[in-house]
Design a protein around this motif. Structure first.
Motif, PDB file in Angstrom:
ATOM      1  N   MET A 101      23.157  79.399  71.433  1.00 27.50           N
ATOM      2  CA  MET A 101      24.021  80.064  72.404  1.00 27.50           C
ATOM      3  C   MET A 101      23.883  81.572  72.319  1.00 27.50           C
ATOM      4  O   MET A 101      23.893  82.261  73.319  1.00 27.50           O
ATOM      5  N   ILE A 102      23.745  82.060  71.108  1.00 25.23           N
ATOM      6  CA  ILE A 102      23.596  83.509  70.939  1.00 25.23           C
ATOM      7  C   ILE A 102      22.303  83.958  71.569  1.00 25.23           C
ATOM      8  O   ILE A 102      22.222  84.996  72.248  1.00 25.23           O
ATOM      9  N   GLY A 103      21.261  83.192  71.391  1.00 26.48           N
ATOM     10  CA  GLY A 103      19.965  83.546  71.986  1.00 26.48           C
ATOM     11  C   GLY A 103      20.026  83.503  73.499  1.00 26.48           C
ATOM     12  O   GLY A 103      19.458  84.372  74.180  1.00 26.48           O
ATOM     13  N   LEU A 104      20.709  82.514  74.007  1.00 27.52           N
ATOM     14  CA  LEU A 104      20.870  82.432  75.472  1.00 27.52           C
ATOM     15  C   LEU A 104      21.661  83.611  76.008  1.00 27.52           C
ATOM     16  O   LEU A 104      21.299  84.214  77.026  1.00 27.52           O
ATOM     17  N   ALA A 105      22.726  83.985  75.312  1.00 29.84           N
ATOM     18  CA  ALA A 105      23.525  85.143  75.736  1.00 29.84           C
ATOM     19  C   ALA A 105      22.708  86.415  75.687  1.00 29.84           C
ATOM     20  O   ALA A 105      22.764  87.283  76.575  1.00 29.84           O
ATOM     21  N   ALA A 106      21.909  86.514  74.592  1.00 25.03           N
ATOM     22  CA  ALA A 106      21.053  87.701  74.471  1.00 25.03           C
ATOM     23  C   ALA A 106      20.044  87.749  75.605  1.00 25.03           C
ATOM     24  O   ALA A 106      19.733  88.816  76.150  1.00 25.03           O
ATOM     25  N   PHE A 107      19.498  86.570  75.943  1.00 23.47           N
ATOM     26  CA  PHE A 107      18.537  86.516  77.059  1.00 23.47           C
ATOM     27  C   PHE A 107      19.183  86.956  78.366  1.00 23.47           C
ATOM     28  O   PHE A 107      18.598  87.730  79.126  1.00 23.47           O
ATOM     29  N   LEU A 108      20.374  86.457  78.601  1.00 21.40           N
ATOM     30  CA  LEU A 108      21.078  86.833  79.847  1.00 21.40           C
ATOM     31  C   LEU A 108      21.391  88.315  79.868  1.00 21.40           C
ATOM     32  O   LEU A 108      21.249  88.981  80.905  1.00 21.40           O
TER      33      LEU A 108
END
Length: 323
Positions: free
Chosen positions: A1-8
């Protein structure tokens, strides 16, 4: 989730870095992005809390994953929409730039035209001033001419007034002479047109002598001359004129004198002092003795202009009177 948030967050940051020039038109989009960032921060907080509470994380993981997927899909849709809006904005910007370029070209043309019109206006103003100066000069000239014309008109009117006075005096003098002639006709019972011709020196107080040059020889005259005299005595002056005129033209001094006397009196013809003088002058040249006396009377009543005219006609051999 953190990686996805960072990507966004990276995607949003990349989009934001690519559209700084459109900030004014993408205020609503930025608001949405900010809302998404807030949501992501909330997720980070929840993830941090989930690390502390593994149980809570396990229970909510699937739900959060689904929510994240939905948010990701929504974010992708939003990003696609933003890309479309950005492309449209860029296209519109190009159109606006082209429009601005065209407007700038028109403004340059209008400035050039304005400069030409300004030059023409300046030239027109110079021409107007020159025309105005010319008109003012012409007005001054016309005013001077008008003043001169008025002065001449006043002089002409004065001369005409003097001429009328002279003509009136001459008419009165003629009337006096004609009255005297008629008086002489009644007094001496003369039958000739030259009656009343007084010999030189007859203006003395004791003057009772009248010289009638024609009456001494009139009993000897016969033919047309006598017929004219008889017509004259009958007051048929037109007939007398018609009889004497051919004889006068043929050189008869008596007929020439009678024609001059008719013009002098205005009987049978319209009174004409100049023609009277010219006929009497011909009679005098032919040797008629009464003609000089009547010529002397004419000179006393004729104006200088009339005397100049008869002298001119005599000198230029244009002295033959016409009917």
């Amino acid at each position: 989730m953190i990686g996805l948030a960072a990507f966004l967050i990276g995607v949003i940051t990349g989009v934001q870095s690519r559209i700084p020039v459109l900030e004014s038109s993408l205020i609503e989009t930025k608001d949405r992005v900010k809302s998404l960032e807030i949501s992501i921060r909330d997720l980070n907080i929840e993830l941090s809390n989930s690390l502390k509470s593994q149980e809570f994380l396990n229970k909510t993981l699937n739900e959060e994953r689904d929510t994240a997927k939905k948010d990701a899909l929504n974010s992708k849709s939003t990003i696609t929409k933003l890309h479309l809006e950005l492309s449209e904005s860029i296209a519109n910007n190009k159109l606006e730039q082209n429009k601005i370029f065209l407007i700038t070209g028109e403004m340059i043309k209008l400035k050039n035209k304005l400069a030409i019109l300004s030059n023409e206006l300046e030239a027109s103003e110079i021409k107007r001033k020159l025309t105005q100066n010319k008109l003012e000069n012409e007005l001054v000239t016309l005013s001077l001419k008008l003043s001169e014309a008025i002065s001449k008109n006043v002089k002409i009117e004065d001369d005409a007034k003097l001429e009328r006075i002279a003509a009136r005096n001459r008419s009165l003098e003629l009337k006096k002479i004609i009255s005297k002639l008629r008086f002489d006709i009644k007094k001496y019972k003369l039958t000739e047109p030259e009656v009343g011709i007084i010999k030189k020196g007859s203006e003395n107080k004791n003057n009772n002598e009248v010289t009638d040059v024609f009456s001494k020889s009139s009993p000897l005259l016969v033919g047309p001359i006598r017929q004219g005299i008889e017509a004259y005595n009958r007051s048929d002056y037109v007939k007398a004129y018609e009889i004497w005129l051919p004889l006068a033209l043929d050189g008869s001094k008596r007929a020439q004198f009678f024609i001059g006397a008719l013009y002098f009196e205005g009987r049978g013809v319209k009174q004409n002092i100049i023609r009277s003088y010219l006929w009497l002058h011909r009679a005098n040249e032919s040797g008629d003795k009464a003609a000089p006396v009547l010529i002397g009377r004419l000179k006393k009543i004729m104006s200088p202009a009339e005397l100049n005219e008869v002298q001119r006609r005599i000198i230029t051999k244009d002295s033959l009177p016409i009917k």
